[in-house]
Design a protein around this motif. Sequence first.
Motif, mmCIF file in Angstrom:
data_model
loop_
_atom_site.group_PDB
_atom_site.id
_atom_site.type_symbol
_atom_site.label_atom_id
_atom_site.label_comp_id
_atom_site.label_asym_id
_atom_site.label_seq_id
_atom_site.Cartn_x
_atom_site.Cartn_y
_atom_site.Cartn_z
ATOM 1 N N LEU A 99 -5.214 8.305 -1.557
ATOM 2 C CA LEU A 99 -5.351 8.489 -3.001
ATOM 3 C C LEU A 99 -4.232 7.813 -3.775
ATOM 4 C CD1 LEU A 99 -6.490 12.228 -3.156
ATOM 5 C CD2 LEU A 99 -7.873 10.190 -3.626
ATOM 6 N N GLY A 100 -3.054 7.711 -3.156
ATOM 7 C CA GLY A 100 -1.935 7.062 -3.825
ATOM 8 C C GLY A 100 -2.215 5.601 -4.117
ATOM 9 N N LEU A 101 -2.901 4.910 -3.210
ATOM 10 C CA LEU A 101 -3.269 3.514 -3.446
ATOM 11 C C LEU A 101 -4.227 3.392 -4.625
ATOM 12 C CD1 LEU A 101 -3.706 2.246 0.217
ATOM 13 C CD2 LEU A 101 -2.213 1.202 -1.501
ATOM 14 N N GLN A 106 -5.077 2.230 -10.501
ATOM 15 C CA GLN A 106 -5.480 2.725 -11.820
ATOM 16 C C GLN A 106 -4.312 2.754 -12.800
ATOM 17 O OE1 GLN A 106 -7.164 6.478 -10.592
ATOM 18 N NE2 GLN A 106 -9.235 5.616 -10.432
ATOM 19 N N GLY A 107 -3.089 2.747 -12.279
ATOM 20 C CA GLY A 107 -1.901 2.694 -13.125
ATOM 21 C C GLY A 107 -1.443 1.285 -13.445
ATOM 22 N N GLY A 108 -2.228 0.284 -13.045
ATOM 23 C CA GLY A 108 -1.882 -1.092 -13.356
ATOM 24 C C GLY A 108 -1.030 -1.789 -12.312
ATOM 25 N N VAL A 109 -0.784 -1.115 -11.173
ATOM 26 C CA VAL A 109 -0.020 -1.718 -10.077
ATOM 27 C C VAL A 109 -1.016 -2.402 -9.152
ATOM 28 C CG1 VAL A 109 1.542 -1.285 -8.133
ATOM 29 C CG2 VAL A 109 1.773 0.053 -10.241
ATOM 30 N N THR A 110 -0.980 -3.726 -9.104
ATOM 31 C CA THR A 110 -1.984 -4.470 -8.354
ATOM 32 C C THR A 110 -1.479 -4.982 -7.004
ATOM 33 O OG1 THR A 110 -1.409 -6.496 -9.563
ATOM 34 C CG2 THR A 110 -3.233 -5.155 -10.425
ATOM 35 N N THR A 111 -0.165 -5.000 -6.805
ATOM 36 C CA THR A 111 0.415 -5.425 -5.526
ATOM 37 C C THR A 111 1.504 -4.448 -5.123
ATOM 38 O OG1 THR A 111 -0.005 -7.768 -5.958
ATOM 39 C CG2 THR A 111 1.649 -7.256 -4.306
ATOM 40 N N VAL A 112 1.529 -4.089 -3.827
ATOM 41 C CA VAL A 112 2.564 -3.184 -3.319
ATOM 42 C C VAL A 112 3.093 -3.705 -1.983
ATOM 43 C CG1 VAL A 112 1.668 -1.136 -4.477
ATOM 44 C CG2 VAL A 112 0.860 -1.691 -2.175
ATOM 45 N N CYS A 126 7.029 -4.803 7.629
ATOM 46 C CA CYS A 126 6.448 -4.438 6.338
ATOM 47 C C CYS A 126 5.270 -5.356 6.012
ATOM 48 C CB CYS A 126 7.503 -4.562 5.247
ATOM 49 S SG CYS A 126 9.062 -3.721 5.613
ATOM 50 N N VAL A 127 4.471 -4.933 5.038
ATOM 51 C CA VAL A 127 3.267 -5.673 4.677
ATOM 52 C C VAL A 127 3.083 -5.623 3.163
ATOM 53 C CG1 VAL A 127 1.758 -3.653 4.933
ATOM 54 C CG2 VAL A 127 0.805 -5.941 5.247
ATOM 55 N N LEU A 128 2.435 -6.664 2.624
ATOM 56 C CA LEU A 128 2.092 -6.703 1.207
ATOM 57 C C LEU A 128 0.588 -6.571 1.047
ATOM 58 C CD1 LEU A 128 4.480 -9.517 0.058
ATOM 59 C CD2 LEU A 128 4.377 -7.257 -0.979
ATOM 60 N N LEU A 129 0.173 -5.679 0.125
ATOM 61 C CA LEU A 129 -1.238 -5.405 -0.105
ATOM 62 C C LEU A 129 -1.589 -5.568 -1.573
ATOM 63 C CD1 LEU A 129 -1.672 -1.992 1.786
ATOM 64 C CD2 LEU A 129 -2.024 -4.289 2.727
ATOM 65 N N LYS A 130 -2.841 -5.919 -1.836
ATOM 66 C CA LYS A 130 -3.443 -5.715 -3.152
ATOM 67 C C LYS A 130 -4.010 -4.291 -3.156
ATOM 68 C CE LYS A 130 -3.100 -10.075 -4.717
ATOM 69 N NZ LYS A 130 -4.224 -10.875 -5.227
ATOM 70 N N THR A 131 -4.000 -3.644 -4.303
ATOM 71 C CA THR A 131 -4.352 -2.218 -4.352
ATOM 72 C C THR A 131 -5.805 -1.936 -4.686
ATOM 73 O OG1 THR A 131 -3.661 -2.111 -6.663
ATOM 74 C CG2 THR A 131 -2.012 -1.521 -4.991
ATOM 75 N N ALA A 132 -6.574 -2.934 -5.079
ATOM 76 C CA ALA A 132 -7.976 -2.676 -5.425
ATOM 77 C C ALA A 132 -8.685 -2.009 -4.256
ATOM 78 C CB ALA A 132 -8.675 -3.983 -5.791
ATOM 79 N N ILE A 370 -8.268 -2.009 -18.585
ATOM 80 C CA ILE A 370 -8.935 -2.877 -17.620
ATOM 81 C C ILE A 370 -7.906 -3.287 -16.570
ATOM 82 C CG2 ILE A 370 -10.101 -5.087 -17.245
ATOM 83 C CD1 ILE A 370 -11.035 -4.982 -20.158
ATOM 84 N N VAL A 371 -8.268 -3.200 -15.317
ATOM 85 C CA VAL A 371 -7.436 -3.729 -14.235
ATOM 86 C C VAL A 371 -8.270 -4.760 -13.482
ATOM 87 C CG1 VAL A 371 -6.164 -3.231 -12.115
ATOM 88 C CG2 VAL A 371 -6.106 -1.595 -14.008
ATOM 89 N N MET A 372 -7.679 -5.916 -13.267
ATOM 90 C CA MET A 372 -8.362 -6.984 -12.553
ATOM 91 C C MET A 372 -7.525 -7.389 -11.348
ATOM 92 S SD MET A 372 -9.468 -10.794 -13.896
ATOM 93 C CE MET A 372 -10.648 -10.157 -15.078
ATOM 94 N N VAL A 373 -8.141 -7.453 -10.180
ATOM 95 C CA VAL A 373 -7.508 -7.944 -8.957
ATOM 96 C C VAL A 373 -8.401 -9.024 -8.370
ATOM 97 C CG1 VAL A 373 -6.792 -7.366 -6.607
ATOM 98 C CG2 VAL A 373 -6.289 -5.788 -8.474
ATOM 99 N N ASP A 374 -7.830 -10.188 -8.174
ATOM 100 C CA ASP A 374 -8.574 -11.327 -7.632
ATOM 101 C C ASP A 374 -9.864 -11.588 -8.410
ATOM 102 O OD1 ASP A 374 -6.679 -11.843 -5.665
ATOM 103 O OD2 ASP A 374 -7.604 -10.435 -4.267
#
Length: 386
Positions: A99-101, A106-112, A126-132, A370-374
Amino acid sequence: MIALTGGKILTMCGKTLDQGTIIIRNDKIRAVGSNLDIPSGCRVIDATGKIVTPGLIDAHTHLGIESEGMGWAGSDVNERSEPVTPGLHALDAINPADLGLLEAYQGGVTTVMVAPGSANPIGGQCVLLKTAPRATVEQMLLQRYAGLKIAFGENPKRVYGADRKKMPVSRMATAALIREAFWQARQYLQQQGEKDFKYNMGLEAIARVLRREMPLRAHAHRADDIITAIRIAREFDVEIIIEHGTEAYLVADLLAAEKIPVVLGPALSTRSKVELKDKTMESPALLYRQGVAFTMMSDHPVTPSCFLSLYAGLSTRYGLPARQALRMITCDAARILGLADRIGSLAPGLDADLVVWSKDPLIMSARPEIVMVDGEIDFLQAPPPC
């Protein structure tokens, strides 16, 4: 194609457009500017009166490996069986349904950036993810090898010394274990190509750091622990990023001179242990004035990733300029992560990751609409236009 028009566009890589247009094709930004010709057949989204920014970047979290609401069953952040575990990879523990992802997205954080915890002197990769939201972690993957987590200070001492009566009991032992593993990895590299060479997953992970294929990500709060981390990085000639950096402001001149970045925070945690006693909310402003490259983290689940914009906004109360507060969680974060050619700004050729805000995102009442990823849109606060 999509044309997002009429909004105030904070490109973060150049000038602000009071009423601009962004043209998106597939997963990339194709054009950004004022008075652009909109291609025929384009889906037009009116953002008049709104603020458009790049998607926010949370450069240090434990999202997906410390799943919310699941207790022990969802906690895969630390492997406490051994103090040195470089072969582990956060990717193998991430639950994409955490749920945190979803809330970060939804909070506008698109990369973590997702990292193992700090129980171990060497905790894993470690790893980098898109959150969509996606069905599998592979569909969220941005960068598989984002760094090797090492940790100094109280955490390794407490987990192994105080709780289990084994090494490391002291800071000396923590540093020695890290050094020993790196010396073994250096010998491992020298032996590659020999007839009796044997692959070792843990040493191969450290070898990636020695080959400068990924950085060390050093959990260090106290100034002396930060210096120890830098000392080890110098000895092995590797790239290093300081994570947390509670007392980084005390050694800001060195960090600036050596161009060592800091992923700072979490801002809203309390002084829950001794090494946090000199924590100050002025840290972002102090690092900025000294010319240190830095970004701000949530350290989720220590503080929720979805409120990253609020943590940045709070830093302006303590002297950080508002423009810089937004830069540190967009383009500066992307630069520290080595991905400024893909994320963190709104410019042609970059990934179509952006957020349309109801108002200035540093203000508490601002909402992502609006949140847009890729290039894929999620309307969070308003229905799609007819």
